[in-house]
Design a protein around this motif. Structure first.
Motif, short mmCIF file in Angstrom:
data_model
loop_
_atom_site.label_atom_id
_atom_site.label_comp_id
_atom_site.label_asym_id
_atom_site.label_seq_id
_atom_site.Cartn_x
_atom_site.Cartn_y
_atom_site.Cartn_z
N PRO A 36 0.82 -1.21 0.00
CA PRO A 36 0.00 0.00 0.00
C PRO A 36 0.86 1.27 0.00
O PRO A 36 2.07 1.22 0.27
CB PRO A 36 -0.79 -0.12 1.30
N ILE A 37 0.21 2.38 -0.28
CA ILE A 37 0.87 3.68 -0.33
C ILE A 37 0.19 4.61 0.65
O ILE A 37 -1.04 4.64 0.74
CB ILE A 37 0.79 4.30 -1.75
N PHE A 38 0.97 5.39 1.38
CA PHE A 38 0.42 6.42 2.26
C PHE A 38 1.02 7.77 1.87
O PHE A 38 2.24 7.89 1.73
CB PHE A 38 0.74 6.13 3.73
N ILE A 39 0.16 8.75 1.65
CA ILE A 39 0.60 10.13 1.44
C ILE A 39 0.65 10.81 2.80
O ILE A 39 -0.36 10.88 3.51
CB ILE A 39 -0.34 10.90 0.50
N LEU A 40 1.82 11.30 3.18
CA LEU A 40 2.00 11.98 4.46
C LEU A 40 2.16 13.48 4.22
O LEU A 40 2.90 13.89 3.32
CB LEU A 40 3.24 11.46 5.18
N SER A 41 1.45 14.28 5.00
CA SER A 41 1.58 15.73 4.87
C SER A 41 0.91 16.42 6.04
O SER A 41 0.11 15.81 6.76
CB SER A 41 0.95 16.23 3.55
N SER A 42 1.22 17.69 6.22
CA SER A 42 0.48 18.51 7.17
C SER A 42 -0.79 18.99 6.48
O SER A 42 -0.90 18.94 5.24
CB SER A 42 1.33 19.71 7.61
N PRO A 43 -1.79 19.45 7.24
CA PRO A 43 -3.00 20.00 6.60
C PRO A 43 -2.66 21.17 5.69
O PRO A 43 -1.69 21.89 5.91
CB PRO A 43 -3.85 20.46 7.81
N ARG A 44 -3.46 21.35 4.65
CA ARG A 44 -3.34 22.46 3.71
C ARG A 44 -2.02 22.44 2.94
O ARG A 44 -1.45 23.47 2.64
CB ARG A 44 -3.50 23.81 4.42
N SER A 45 -1.55 21.23 2.61
CA SER A 45 -0.28 21.11 1.88
C SER A 45 -0.46 20.56 0.47
O SER A 45 0.52 20.29 -0.21
CB SER A 45 0.70 20.21 2.65
N CYS A 82 -3.94 3.70 -2.16
CA CYS A 82 -3.15 4.79 -1.57
C CYS A 82 -4.07 5.59 -0.65
O CYS A 82 -5.18 5.96 -1.05
CB CYS A 82 -2.59 5.68 -2.68
N GLU A 83 -3.63 5.85 0.57
CA GLU A 83 -4.46 6.59 1.54
C GLU A 83 -3.77 7.86 1.98
O GLU A 83 -2.56 7.89 2.16
CB GLU A 83 -4.74 5.70 2.75
N LYS A 84 -4.57 8.92 2.15
CA LYS A 84 -3.95 10.21 2.45
C LYS A 84 -4.68 10.96 3.58
O LYS A 84 -5.31 11.94 3.32
CB LYS A 84 -3.91 11.08 1.21
N ILE A 118 -4.27 13.00 -8.27
CA ILE A 118 -3.29 12.66 -9.32
C ILE A 118 -3.00 11.16 -9.29
O ILE A 118 -3.01 10.48 -10.32
CB ILE A 118 -1.98 13.47 -9.11
N VAL A 119 -2.74 10.64 -8.09
CA VAL A 119 -2.46 9.21 -7.95
C VAL A 119 -3.68 8.39 -8.34
O VAL A 119 -3.57 7.36 -9.02
CB VAL A 119 -2.04 8.90 -6.49
N ASP A 120 -4.87 8.84 -7.96
CA ASP A 120 -6.11 8.12 -8.24
C ASP A 120 -6.42 8.07 -9.73
O ASP A 120 -7.17 7.20 -10.18
CB ASP A 120 -7.26 8.79 -7.49
N THR A 121 -5.84 8.98 -10.51
CA THR A 121 -6.06 9.00 -11.96
C THR A 121 -5.36 7.84 -12.65
O THR A 121 -5.78 7.41 -13.73
CB THR A 121 -5.58 10.35 -12.54
N HIS A 122 -4.31 7.32 -12.04
CA HIS A 122 -3.56 6.23 -12.65
C HIS A 122 -4.46 4.98 -12.76
O HIS A 122 -5.18 4.66 -11.82
CB HIS A 122 -2.32 5.90 -11.84
N PRO A 123 -4.41 4.28 -13.86
CA PRO A 123 -5.30 3.12 -14.06
C PRO A 123 -5.05 1.96 -13.10
O PRO A 123 -5.90 1.09 -12.96
CB PRO A 123 -5.02 2.70 -15.51
N ASP A 124 -3.89 1.94 -12.43
CA ASP A 124 -3.57 0.82 -11.54
C ASP A 124 -3.71 1.15 -10.06
O ASP A 124 -3.61 0.26 -9.21
CB ASP A 124 -2.14 0.32 -11.80
N ILE A 125 -3.90 2.44 -9.73
CA ILE A 125 -3.89 2.84 -8.32
C ILE A 125 -5.17 3.60 -7.98
O ILE A 125 -5.57 4.51 -8.71
CB ILE A 125 -2.68 3.73 -8.00
N CYS A 126 -5.79 3.23 -6.87
CA CYS A 126 -6.95 3.99 -6.40
C CYS A 126 -6.58 4.71 -5.10
O CYS A 126 -5.84 4.18 -4.28
CB CYS A 126 -8.16 3.08 -6.18
N SER A 127 -7.09 5.92 -4.96
CA SER A 127 -6.81 6.70 -3.76
C SER A 127 -8.11 7.35 -3.30
O SER A 127 -8.54 8.36 -3.86
CB SER A 127 -5.74 7.76 -4.03
N PRO A 128 -8.76 6.79 -2.30
CA PRO A 128 -10.05 7.30 -1.84
C PRO A 128 -9.89 8.57 -1.02
O PRO A 128 -8.75 8.99 -0.73
CB PRO A 128 -10.57 6.16 -0.97
N PRO A 129 -10.98 9.20 -0.63
CA PRO A 129 -10.89 10.32 0.32
C PRO A 129 -10.25 9.82 1.61
O PRO A 129 -10.17 8.61 1.85
CB PRO A 129 -12.35 10.73 0.55
N GLN A 130 -9.83 10.74 2.47
CA GLN A 130 -9.12 10.31 3.67
C GLN A 130 -10.00 9.41 4.54
O GLN A 130 -11.16 9.70 4.79
CB GLN A 130 -8.61 11.50 4.45
#
Length: 419
Positions: free
Chosen positions: A10-19, A96-98, A27-39
């Motif tokens: 799995p993939i995790f996007i790490l960031s502070s709020p408003r980044s 991928c989760e963010k 962008i990641v969710d647009t890739h045909p092989d990767i899904c990235s739902p809302p947080q």
């Protein structure tokens, strides 16, 4: 229900709020092989589930090591199963989760997903602070509220402390796990996405195609918590870069500036005060307060709202609901837009229940109608707020405030001048 397991890490996007994490996950969710739902708050879910299993099934075993092993395996089974069903349901291979708060749950995430990959997203301190204050005028999001509680006398200092705490944790984790982390700076991403994204997707083990850039804002993405600017945009924009220089210097505590500079240097940013050198800053009294619209003399009338919707009648067929429109200021008003029945109606006032509410300052509404401002401009300046059904709010907002693009007006004017 039986499902085939998702075997890709799995993939995790790490960031502070408003980044910019909502943009990056789309962008990641647009890739045909990767899904990235809302947080999804997977970090918090893993911690709570681990604790529940540890003190239930874990107690049926012997040693502490066995209790922890059972808790880890059961938590992984539940969370992986949930995400596998979602991923396969989307017809993809990897998830991928963010959630911005995941930075506080990295130890448990590492236990549950030891092979996970991480995208470490950074944004300079001033721009994050400015964005946090702009987009939380009526109450701070849960992850920021504790910092406001500590520094109620200075929201700028509170947001700086929030940025420092999150980015310290993130940077320490990246340093310790550099082979499984990929650093992205928001400013570089929006300025030149083609220079960043091929390397990002190579790190993720996915093929890159420049055509994906064109599909980001036309590909359907599941909506949830996060920056709604993405749903109002048609392209990646760098217009919000540098907005932090509007923060009065007097509100920046020297000790926090020094700490931010130390992190800036490690991340690859210049010192905080250097952002003021090349930008025209606002006076101390202007700070980051919204205009109430009284300075613009244009009166927003019911007929004008009706005219906008009449011109876009072909786009109204899919609308099913009631929206309260509130234009603040002496030149505005309130309207109830009822599209729940066969015959849509527009009434003055916001009587009765509504599915959503859209609020905008009168000055911004007038500027949008006159082609001097876009809805993105208004949103970034904190002049637009919403509540209720997010998807419906965006539909109404796009109809009422979209289609008045200032760049299109300028192009038209240049053409007329040339003629």
């Amino acid at each position: 229900m039986m499902t085939t397991a998702v075997t890709v890490p799995p993939i995790f996007i790490l960031s502070s709020p408003r980044s910019g994490s909502t943009l990056l996950r789309c962008i990641v969710d647009t890739h045909p092989d990767i899904c990235s739902p809302p947080q999804l708050d997977l970090g918090a879910l893993c911690e709570r589930l681990f604790r529940s299993v540890y003190y239930s099934l874990g107690q049926l075993t012997g040693s502490e090591c066995e209790k922890e092993r059972v808790a880890i395996e059961e938590t992984r089974l539940v969370v992986s199963g949930l995400m596998a069903r979602y991923t396969l349901g989307k017809g993809k291979k990897q998830w991928c989760e963010k959630t911005t708060e995941n930075t506080s749950y990295l130890p448990i995430i590492e236990k549950i997903f030891p092979d996970a990959r991480y995208v470490c997203l950074y944004r300079n301190c001033l721009d994050v602070v400015h964005s946090c204050i702009r987009f939380n005028p009526l109450g701070y999001m849960p992850e920021l509220a504790p910092f406001v509680g500590r520094r109620p006398d200075n929201f700028v200092a509170a947001m700086m402390e929030g940025w420092l705490e999150t980015n310290r944790k993130q940077l320490d984790f990246e340093t310790e796990n550099h082979t499984r982390c990929f650093r992205v700076r928001y400013e570089t991403l929006v300025a030149d996405p083609k220079a960043v994204l091929p390397y990002l997707f190579e790190f993720l083990g996915a093929d890159w195609n420049d055509a994906l850039l064109e599909a980001i804002f036309t590909t359907p993405h599941d909506r949830g918590e996060g920056d709604i600017k993405v749903w109002l945009s048609k392209a990646i924009s760098k217009d919000s870069v540098g907005k932090g220089s509007a923060i009065p210097k007097s509100r920046l505590p020297k000790d926090l500036v020094q700490k931010a500079d130390q992190l800036h240097e490690k991340i690859g940013y210049p010192p905080v005060m250097s952002y003021y050198a090349s930008s025209k800053t606002l006076s101390d009294t202007s700070a980051v307060n919204s205009d109430n619209g009284t300075g613009n003399k244009r009166q927003i009338a019911t007929e004008e709202i009706s005219g906008i919707l009449t011109r876009k009648k072909d786009e109204l067929e899919s609308l099913r609901g009631v929206c309260n429109l509130i234009v603040q200021g002496a030149n505005g008003g309130e309207w109830r837009l009822d599209f729940s029945g066969a015959s849509p109606t527009i009434e003055s006032g916001c009587a009765g229940n509504a599915n959503c509410t859209l609020t905008i300052s009168g000055s911004s509404m007038a500027d949008i109608l006159d082609g001097k401002m876009t809805v993105i401009d208004a949103y970034e300046q904190g002049e637009v707020a919403s509540s209720g059904d997010l998807s419906l709010t965006i539909q109404f907002g796009t109809l009422l405030l979209g289609g008045h693009e200032k760049n299109d007006r300028r192009k038209l004017k240049r053409t007329e001048d040339a003629d």
